[in-house]
Design a protein around this motif. Structure first.
Motif, short mmCIF file in Angstrom:
data_model
loop_
_atom_site.label_atom_id
_atom_site.label_comp_id
_atom_site.label_asym_id
_atom_site.label_seq_id
_atom_site.Cartn_x
_atom_site.Cartn_y
_atom_site.Cartn_z
N LEU A 171 0.83 -1.20 0.00
CA LEU A 171 0.00 0.00 0.00
C LEU A 171 0.86 1.24 0.00
O LEU A 171 0.56 2.22 -0.68
CB LEU A 171 -0.93 -0.01 1.22
CG LEU A 171 -2.09 -0.98 1.07
CD1 LEU A 171 -2.80 -1.19 2.39
CD2 LEU A 171 -3.07 -0.44 0.03
N LYS A 172 1.94 1.20 0.75
CA LYS A 172 2.87 2.33 0.75
C LYS A 172 3.42 2.56 -0.64
O LYS A 172 3.47 3.68 -1.14
CB LYS A 172 4.02 2.05 1.72
CG LYS A 172 3.75 2.45 3.15
CD LYS A 172 4.76 3.52 3.61
CE LYS A 172 4.49 3.97 5.02
NZ LYS A 172 5.06 3.02 6.00
N LEU A 173 3.83 1.47 -1.28
CA LEU A 173 4.41 1.58 -2.60
C LEU A 173 3.41 2.19 -3.57
O LEU A 173 3.72 3.10 -4.34
CB LEU A 173 4.84 0.21 -3.11
CG LEU A 173 6.10 -0.38 -2.48
CD1 LEU A 173 6.38 -1.77 -3.02
CD2 LEU A 173 7.29 0.53 -2.76
N ARG B 19 8.65 4.49 -9.58
CA ARG B 19 9.68 4.45 -8.55
C ARG B 19 10.74 3.46 -9.01
O ARG B 19 10.43 2.31 -9.32
CB ARG B 19 9.13 4.00 -7.21
CG ARG B 19 10.20 4.00 -6.11
CD ARG B 19 9.76 3.31 -4.84
NE ARG B 19 9.72 1.86 -4.95
CZ ARG B 19 10.78 1.08 -5.08
NH1 ARG B 19 11.98 1.58 -5.14
NH2 ARG B 19 10.65 -0.23 -5.16
N ILE B 20 11.96 3.90 -9.08
CA ILE B 20 13.01 3.05 -9.64
C ILE B 20 14.00 2.63 -8.57
O ILE B 20 14.59 3.47 -7.90
CB ILE B 20 13.76 3.79 -10.76
CG1 ILE B 20 12.81 4.07 -11.93
CG2 ILE B 20 14.95 2.98 -11.23
CD1 ILE B 20 13.35 5.03 -12.95
N SER C 71 15.66 -2.91 -3.78
CA SER C 71 16.48 -1.99 -4.56
C SER C 71 16.65 -2.44 -6.01
O SER C 71 17.08 -1.66 -6.84
CB SER C 71 17.85 -1.83 -3.91
OG SER C 71 18.50 -3.08 -3.88
N SER C 72 16.31 -3.66 -6.31
CA SER C 72 16.44 -4.05 -7.71
C SER C 72 15.09 -4.18 -8.40
O SER C 72 14.96 -4.80 -9.43
CB SER C 72 17.22 -5.37 -7.83
OG SER C 72 16.64 -6.35 -7.03
N THR C 73 14.06 -3.58 -7.77
CA THR C 73 12.75 -3.61 -8.41
C THR C 73 12.22 -2.19 -8.59
O THR C 73 12.58 -1.28 -7.86
CB THR C 73 11.73 -4.38 -7.56
OG1 THR C 73 11.61 -3.74 -6.30
CG2 THR C 73 12.17 -5.81 -7.35
N SER C 74 11.37 -2.05 -9.57
CA SER C 74 10.71 -0.77 -9.80
C SER C 74 9.20 -0.93 -9.65
O SER C 74 8.67 -2.03 -9.79
CB SER C 74 11.02 -0.26 -11.21
OG SER C 74 12.34 0.17 -11.31
N GLY D 207 8.18 -4.80 -10.80
CA GLY D 207 9.03 -5.68 -11.58
C GLY D 207 10.48 -5.26 -11.44
O GLY D 207 10.79 -4.36 -10.67
N PRO D 208 11.34 -5.92 -12.16
CA PRO D 208 12.75 -5.59 -12.09
C PRO D 208 13.02 -4.19 -12.63
O PRO D 208 12.29 -3.72 -13.50
CB PRO D 208 13.41 -6.64 -12.98
CG PRO D 208 12.34 -7.08 -13.91
CD PRO D 208 11.06 -6.97 -13.15
#
Lengths: 338, 338
Positions: free
Chosen positions: A263-265, A278-279, A289-292, A311-312
């Motif tokens: 939910l935050k994302l 968000r990258i 850190s390796s997902t967007s 995803g990545p």
DNA sequence: CTTGGCACTCCGGTTACCCGAGTGCCAACA
DNA sequence: TGTTGGCACTCGGGTAACCGGAGTGCCAAG
């Protein structure tokens, strides 16, 4: 001039890397794209781009890979809109039009989104607070047990059971029902709460049954627990991660179980009408850190709730953003009609 | 005598293999367990067990690993019930007691089940057809638009909108409501359908409004689409698969998206009151040959719906079965009270 | 039927090695 | 100032060779 070419190089690298999943070298670059310069020139550009933090090398003497910063620039400035094919549009509309209720809309949305993007899709259920009251129904299960049913414009139904300390006559129930509906029906949740409270305050002396019912309704309306519901789909697409299982998939799977994190994302996306990206480590979650995350709001004013995919970092941003935008648009339309 | 020991050996191998995830050899076996024989003896037994198909060797000169058939024998004849700890029981009850509605019960169940077994948990929503009608409510949204609300004993609410071709007076609505409720309330779905149809057949001439309402109700009652709903949780536990990502996790993820497959898997468990175990390739799904399903029914007579877990064939069956049984039991109780 | 002894197998980890793609730098050139 | 070809260098990843150890199968004796 050189500046332009550098950006072109960055774009080319991002595109190639996303397509091939392999670090891209100077030679391959000039061949694939119509750059009319020599590999050496490209090497200079790449060195400069690396210096500025847009590229990185997995190891000395390997090709270059975009950094988060590189993707960011790509998304912000180099992305040309990539409209979906006619067939895809049609798929979205027909699939979504078949939905029969709110649950169905949400589930179909995750599904179509996951299929379109080949990523993990996430759809938040419409927020209570932004919807309006369609109807309140009071059902006397027995003479002293009341079922309070709250029906919202989004199709959501909330129900609560109320135990009364005395029996209630039919006509009493009728007036109660009409007074409550008069106050709440058609109102936004926030306004309905105010109107209902006013209803109680206006009574002298306040009827205990009325205040009980109002209290229950207000409680149901401000029940943010159900705001936290989300649907997830397309987890099978995680299989395509292939490499980096532990470092990427595991934390992602864990995040998918943690609704709060999700939910935050998604929440970040709720403002403004546009698709948010968000990258990598841009957010507060180091493990991701390796997902967007590509997300956007939907519903009237795009403010009802959010949906998106995760995803990545190495993903096809243009297509993904187009898909997210399209699905959000059609979902909004479907909800509006229903 | 030797036969007994052989079974003991099989049991020991299963237990060790599940615990260590490594092929178990003769020497390690006699050390860990109190077998009062030499490794050579064990080797003979293992050779015999392999001959009979209960064990297999990953390669010549490695330890033994149970086959599906070995697990089957273990589950059927060698499993001693392994009661859950007091703390675990308490965790289940308190967690489940906090549920406020049907959705919540289901979600909490998957969650607790996933946590307890550290596997992927699956819970099927209570089947419509087995529940009883708690109440039918008819709400006049306008004079000619009727909202039909069906409330079931499990807490499920189905609603349908009906457009009438004429306006309906209040008292008409009242009699309609009471006649419908008289026929349906308290009945099992199947019986309610019969009673409702009889209601229409008994009218001469049949009231068009009545038949419309009945038709809608019957349609809602036989709407098996909602029977197919399931909740999945604990996918993060897939990360523990570690090895064999492609061969095991990918098909499993795909199966988890395919509700139909999941329902089939759970469905097998629906008969009899006991916990059912499907091991490896015993089912029709070849891709899932390295996974097992442990499931059982729940609800009155264990016939309301199914729940269970799916995990690697190499799992701790006794504990898992105990957890599945316990959760099913408490879910049944919670549903009964609600 | 059990046991100790023994030769054999083969997996898994380690090391050594080489190939090739790719780089950085430099000197020459437009 | 920017571009280009040349060249030496780096380093990852794949292949081959090697070795140790755990485990087995078999046999002969108890």
């Amino acid at each position: 001039m050189q500046e332009d070419r550098r950006l072109a190089v960055l774009r080319a690298i991002v595109e190639d890397y996303v397509a091939t999943e392999e670090p891209v070298g100077s030679k391959a670059l000039v061949e694939r794209h119509g750059l009319n310069v020599s590999p050496a020139t490209i090497r200079n550009d790449m060195a400069a781009l690396e210096e500025e933090g847009y590229l990185t090398q997995p190891h000395t003497s390997a090709g270059r890979v975009p950094t988060d910063k590189g993707y960011r620039l790509f998304v912000d400035r180099l992305t040309t809109v990539k409209p979906m094919s006619q067939a895809e549009r049609r798929a979205v509309t027909t699939f979504l039009d078949g939905a029969v209720d709110l649950d169905d809309v949400v589930h179909r949305s995750v599904r179509v989104l996951a299929q379109l993007t080949r990523q993990v899709a996430v759809v938040q259920y419409p927020t209570l607070s932004r919807s309006t009251v369609r109807h309140v129904e009071l059902v006397a299960l027995t003479a002293s047990r009341l079922l309070v049913v709250l029906i919202l414009s989004t199709g959501r139904v909330e129900q609560r059971l109320v135990e009364l300390d005395r029996e209630l006559a039919d006509d009493e129930l009728g007036t109660l029902r009409s007074r409550v509906n008069l106050a709440a029906t058609g109102e936004q949740i926030s306004d309905a709460v105010i109107a209902l409270n006013a209803l109680v305050a206006g009574d002298h002396p306040a009827s205990p049954v009325m205040s009980l019912v109002v209290e229950t309704l207000v409680e149901a309306m401000s029940d943010h627990r159900s705001d936290e519901r989300i649907a997830v789909g397309g987890t099978a697409n995680l299989a395509r991660f292939g490499d980096s299982f532990d470092s990427a998939v595991r934390p992602l799977l864990e995040a998918l179980e943690e609704q709060v994190v999700l939910l935050k994302l998604l929440g970040e996306a709720n403002s403004g009408g546009a698709v948010t990206v968000r990258i990598g480590a841009e957010g507060p979650y180091e493990e991701l850190s390796s997902t967007s995350v590509v997300a956007t709001g939907y519903g009237p004013g795009d403010a009802l709730a959010s949906l998106g995919i995760v995803g990545p970092t190495r993903m096809d941003y243009p297509s993904t953003m187009a898909a997210v935008r399209a699905v959000a648009k059609y979902v909004s339309r479907v909800l509006d009609e229903g």
